[in-house]
Write a protein that holds these residues in place. Structure first.
Motif, PDB file in Angstrom:
ATOM      1  N   VAL A   5       0.827  -1.211   0.000  1.00 51.79           N
ATOM      2  CA  VAL A   5       0.000   0.000   0.000  1.00 51.79           C
ATOM      3  C   VAL A   5       0.859   1.256   0.000  1.00 51.79           C
ATOM      4  CG1 VAL A   5      -1.796   1.296   1.214  1.00 51.79           C
ATOM      5  CG2 VAL A   5      -1.878  -1.216   1.167  1.00 51.79           C
ATOM      6  N   LYS A   6       1.787   1.348   0.940  1.00 58.34           N
ATOM      7  CA  LYS A   6       2.617   2.553   1.032  1.00 58.34           C
ATOM      8  C   LYS A   6       3.611   2.622  -0.120  1.00 58.34           C
ATOM      9  CE  LYS A   6       2.186   3.354   5.981  1.00 58.34           C
ATOM     10  NZ  LYS A   6       2.892   3.566   7.259  1.00 58.34           N
ATOM     11  N   LEU A   7       4.086   1.483  -0.578  1.00 60.34           N
ATOM     12  CA  LEU A   7       4.964   1.455  -1.745  1.00 60.34           C
ATOM     13  C   LEU A   7       4.305   2.168  -2.917  1.00 60.34           C
ATOM     14  CD1 LEU A   7       7.659  -0.056  -2.906  1.00 60.34           C
ATOM     15  CD2 LEU A   7       5.986  -1.609  -3.897  1.00 60.34           C
ATOM     16  N   ARG A   8       3.036   1.894  -3.129  1.00 56.84           N
ATOM     17  CA  ARG A   8       2.302   2.523  -4.232  1.00 56.84           C
ATOM     18  C   ARG A   8       1.972   3.986  -3.947  1.00 56.84           C
ATOM     19  NH1 ARG A   8      -3.047   2.970  -4.535  1.00 56.84           N
ATOM     20  NH2 ARG A   8      -3.369   1.292  -3.007  1.00 56.84           N
ATOM     21  N   LYS A   9       1.519   4.263  -2.750  1.00 57.17           N
ATOM     22  CA  LYS A   9       1.064   5.617  -2.437  1.00 57.17           C
ATOM     23  C   LYS A   9       2.217   6.620  -2.392  1.00 57.17           C
ATOM     24  CE  LYS A   9      -3.302   4.527  -0.217  1.00 57.17           C
ATOM     25  NZ  LYS A   9      -4.068   5.244  -1.264  1.00 57.17           N
ATOM     26  N   TYR A  10       3.347   6.247  -1.825  1.00 57.39           N
ATOM     27  CA  TYR A  10       4.491   7.165  -1.806  1.00 57.39           C
ATOM     28  C   TYR A  10       4.952   7.469  -3.230  1.00 57.39           C
ATOM     29  CZ  TYR A  10       5.000   6.301   3.263  1.00 57.39           C
ATOM     30  OH  TYR A  10       4.802   6.210   4.628  1.00 57.39           O
ATOM     31  N   ALA A  11       4.940   6.453  -4.091  1.00 53.24           N
ATOM     32  CA  ALA A  11       5.343   6.665  -5.482  1.00 53.24           C
ATOM     33  C   ALA A  11       4.360   7.583  -6.204  1.00 53.24           C
ATOM     34  CB  ALA A  11       5.465   5.328  -6.205  1.00 53.24           C
ATOM     35  N   GLU A  12       3.075   7.333  -6.039  1.00 53.14           N
ATOM     36  CA  GLU A  12       2.066   8.157  -6.699  1.00 53.14           C
ATOM     37  C   GLU A  12       2.150   9.610  -6.244  1.00 53.14           C
ATOM     38  OE1 GLU A  12      -1.536   6.138  -5.742  1.00 53.14           O
ATOM     39  OE2 GLU A  12      -1.363   4.699  -7.405  1.00 53.14           O
ATOM     40  N   GLY A  37       4.921  11.089  -5.646  1.00 52.74           N
ATOM     41  CA  GLY A  37       6.137  11.657  -6.214  1.00 52.74           C
ATOM     42  C   GLY A  37       7.337  11.682  -5.296  1.00 52.74           C
ATOM     43  N   ILE A  38       7.323  10.914  -4.205  1.00 49.97           N
ATOM     44  CA  ILE A  38       8.476  10.862  -3.300  1.00 49.97           C
ATOM     45  C   ILE A  38       9.568  10.036  -3.971  1.00 49.97           C
ATOM     46  CG2 ILE A  38       9.285  10.066  -1.046  1.00 49.97           C
ATOM     47  CD1 ILE A  38       6.436  10.690  -0.001  1.00 49.97           C
ATOM     48  N   PRO A  39      10.766  10.605  -4.162  1.00 49.15           N
ATOM     49  CA  PRO A  39      11.742   9.968  -5.054  1.00 49.15           C
ATOM     50  C   PRO A  39      12.408   8.695  -4.535  1.00 49.15           C
ATOM     51  CG  PRO A  39      12.607  12.034  -4.180  1.00 49.15           C
ATOM     52  CD  PRO A  39      11.175  11.967  -3.770  1.00 49.15           C
ATOM     53  N   HIS A  40      12.494   8.524  -3.202  1.00 49.14           N
ATOM     54  CA  HIS A  40      13.231   7.370  -2.677  1.00 49.14           C
ATOM     55  C   HIS A  40      12.458   6.736  -1.521  1.00 49.14           C
ATOM     56  CE1 HIS A  40      16.659   8.647  -5.075  1.00 49.14           C
ATOM     57  NE2 HIS A  40      16.484   9.856  -4.586  1.00 49.14           N
ATOM     58  N   TYR A  41      12.451   5.392  -1.531  1.00 53.85           N
ATOM     59  CA  TYR A  41      11.742   4.634  -0.499  1.00 53.85           C
ATOM     60  C   TYR A  41      12.603   3.452  -0.082  1.00 53.85           C
ATOM     61  CZ  TYR A  41       8.024   1.769   1.662  1.00 53.85           C
ATOM     62  OH  TYR A  41       7.273   1.009   2.517  1.00 53.85           O
ATOM     63  N   TRP A  42      12.802   3.318   1.236  1.00 57.88           N
ATOM     64  CA  TRP A  42      13.485   2.155   1.795  1.00 57.88           C
ATOM     65  C   TRP A  42      12.473   1.369   2.625  1.00 57.88           C
ATOM     66  CZ3 TRP A  42      18.729   4.017   4.324  1.00 57.88           C
ATOM     67  CH2 TRP A  42      19.534   4.603   3.325  1.00 57.88           C
ATOM     68  N   TYR A  76      14.101   1.435  -3.265  1.00 54.52           N
ATOM     69  CA  TYR A  76      13.300   1.742  -4.447  1.00 54.52           C
ATOM     70  C   TYR A  76      13.545   3.187  -4.873  1.00 54.52           C
ATOM     71  CZ  TYR A  76      10.779  -2.435  -2.947  1.00 54.52           C
ATOM     72  OH  TYR A  76      10.454  -3.717  -2.562  1.00 54.52           O
ATOM     73  N   GLU A  77      13.552   3.392  -6.194  1.00 56.31           N
ATOM     74  CA  GLU A  77      13.664   4.734  -6.752  1.00 56.31           C
ATOM     75  C   GLU A  77      12.466   4.998  -7.645  1.00 56.31           C
ATOM     76  OE1 GLU A  77      17.300   5.776  -8.661  1.00 56.31           O
ATOM     77  OE2 GLU A  77      18.557   5.067  -7.018  1.00 56.31           O
ATOM     78  N   LEU A  78      12.050   6.255  -7.684  1.00 57.82           N
ATOM     79  CA  LEU A  78      10.873   6.626  -8.457  1.00 57.82           C
ATOM     80  C   LEU A  78      11.195   6.732  -9.940  1.00 57.82           C
ATOM     81  CD1 LEU A  78       7.880   7.588  -8.256  1.00 57.82           C
ATOM     82  CD2 LEU A  78       8.785   9.936  -8.209  1.00 57.82           C
ATOM     83  N   ASP A  79      10.361   6.083 -10.757  1.00 53.83           N
ATOM     84  CA  ASP A  79      10.376   6.300 -12.196  1.00 53.83           C
ATOM     85  C   ASP A  79       9.352   7.407 -12.468  1.00 53.83           C
ATOM     86  OD1 ASP A  79      10.948   5.619 -15.027  1.00 53.83           O
ATOM     87  OD2 ASP A  79       8.842   5.008 -15.014  1.00 53.83           O
ATOM     88  N   ALA A  80       9.836   8.614 -12.701  1.00 50.19           N
ATOM     89  CA  ALA A  80       8.963   9.783 -12.743  1.00 50.19           C
ATOM     90  C   ALA A  80       7.841   9.685 -13.779  1.00 50.19           C
ATOM     91  CB  ALA A  80       9.790  11.045 -12.957  1.00 50.19           C
ATOM     92  N   PRO A  81       8.097   9.224 -15.005  1.00 47.00           N
ATOM     93  CA  PRO A  81       7.009   9.189 -15.992  1.00 47.00           C
ATOM     94  C   PRO A  81       5.833   8.303 -15.598  1.00 47.00           C
ATOM     95  CG  PRO A  81       9.130   9.021 -17.090  1.00 47.00           C
ATOM     96  CD  PRO A  81       9.398   8.865 -15.627  1.00 47.00           C
ATOM     97  N   TYR A 120       7.571   2.968  -8.358  1.00 41.55           N
ATOM     98  CA  TYR A 120       8.925   2.669  -7.904  1.00 41.55           C
ATOM     99  C   TYR A 120       9.507   1.494  -8.685  1.00 41.55           C
ATOM    100  CZ  TYR A 120       8.521   5.663  -3.757  1.00 41.55           C
ATOM    101  OH  TYR A 120       8.386   6.726  -2.905  1.00 41.55           O
ATOM    102  N   VAL A 121      10.816   1.568  -8.898  1.00 42.72           N
ATOM    103  CA  VAL A 121      11.572   0.438  -9.428  1.00 42.72           C
ATOM    104  C   VAL A 121      12.595   0.028  -8.377  1.00 42.72           C
ATOM    105  CG1 VAL A 121      11.237   1.048 -11.847  1.00 42.72           C
ATOM    106  CG2 VAL A 121      13.187   1.984 -10.618  1.00 42.72           C
ATOM    107  N   ALA A 122      12.851  -1.274  -8.293  1.00 38.62           N
ATOM    108  CA  ALA A 122      13.809  -1.769  -7.306  1.00 38.62           C
ATOM    109  C   ALA A 122      15.215  -1.327  -7.679  1.00 38.62           C
ATOM    110  CB  ALA A 122      13.731  -3.286  -7.223  1.00 38.62           C
ATOM    111  N   ALA A 123      15.938  -0.785  -6.696  1.00 42.11           N
ATOM    112  CA  ALA A 123      17.307  -0.323  -6.923  1.00 42.11           C
ATOM    113  C   ALA A 123      18.328  -1.145  -6.155  1.00 42.11           C
ATOM    114  CB  ALA A 123      17.432   1.154  -6.535  1.00 42.11           C
TER     115      ALA A 123
END
Length: 200
Positions: free
Chosen positions: A125-132, A134-139, A153-158, A162-165
């Motif tokens: 849930v938070k993985l999706r919501k933080y990305a939507e 626009g938060i650029p980095h998630y651990w 995870y890093e945000l793919d802006a377009p 998030y994509v796994a980093a």
């Protein structure tokens, strides 16, 4: 069953909104708003979780540059119906002693330390919501035999996804959102001899 306390009744037919959290003084600590629903931490928090969040906060504060603040257990107002409270966040917003939430555009990194009670929300849930938002980095940090493992995870802006980093054990080194190097095994004290057998 006993009746619910008055404060748990939504103030309007549409349910709860982000600004309502500041008026819920009777609510338990760490109350979040997810999709208009109040979410409470129902089970006691483990010492491992609290120690790790404290150690991470101190380590990141030491490495953060000027104009970067590290905060723990502060909510982010993602939108009108979502105001989650991550374990830790890194922000470019200046310190304000009266602040109760951050805007997503001011947040550089969000860190969630997974517990059994929060596992589904942290991993999905938070993985999706933080990305939507626009938060650029998630651990997302997991407990692997009392050693923290960091899923980055890093945000793919377009796509606003998030994509796994990387998955980091022992040491994490990252160039973003600033130069970070953490000895993961050194963040927490080692268990005393025989402690595992006592807990079994």
């Amino acid at each position: 069953m006993s009746a619910l306390p008055d404060w748990m009744t939504p103030p309007r037919e549409e349910g709860w909104f982000a600004e309502d959290l500041d008026r819920l003084v009777e609510a338990p600590r760490h109350t979040e708003l997810i999709d208009g629903a109040l979410v409470f931490m129902m089970s006691p928090q483990r010492a491992w979780h609290g120690r790790l969040v404290t150690a991470l906060t101190m380590a990141l504060m030491e490495q953060a540059g000027e104009g970067v603040e590290v905060e723990r257990e502060m909510t982010i107002r993602l939108d009108a119906r979502n105001r989650p409270e991550p374990d830790l966040l890194v922000t470019s917003a200046p310190y304000d002693p009266n602040r109760t939430w951050f805007a997503p555009q001011d947040v550089m990194l969000v860190v969630e330390v997974v517990s059994p009670e929060s596992a589904h929300r942290d991993r999905t849930v938070k993985l999706r919501k933080y990305a939507e938002a626009g938060i650029p980095h998630y651990w997302c940090i997991e407990d692997e035999g009392t050693t923290p493992v960091v899923n980055v995870y890093e945000l793919d802006a377009p796509t606003r996804a998030y994509v796994a980093a990387g998955i980091f054990r022992d040491v994490i080194e990252r160039p973003v959102p600033f130069e970070i190097r953490l000895d993961l095994k050194g963040l927490l004290p080692r268990s005393a001899p025989g402690e595992a057998s006592r807990d079994a």
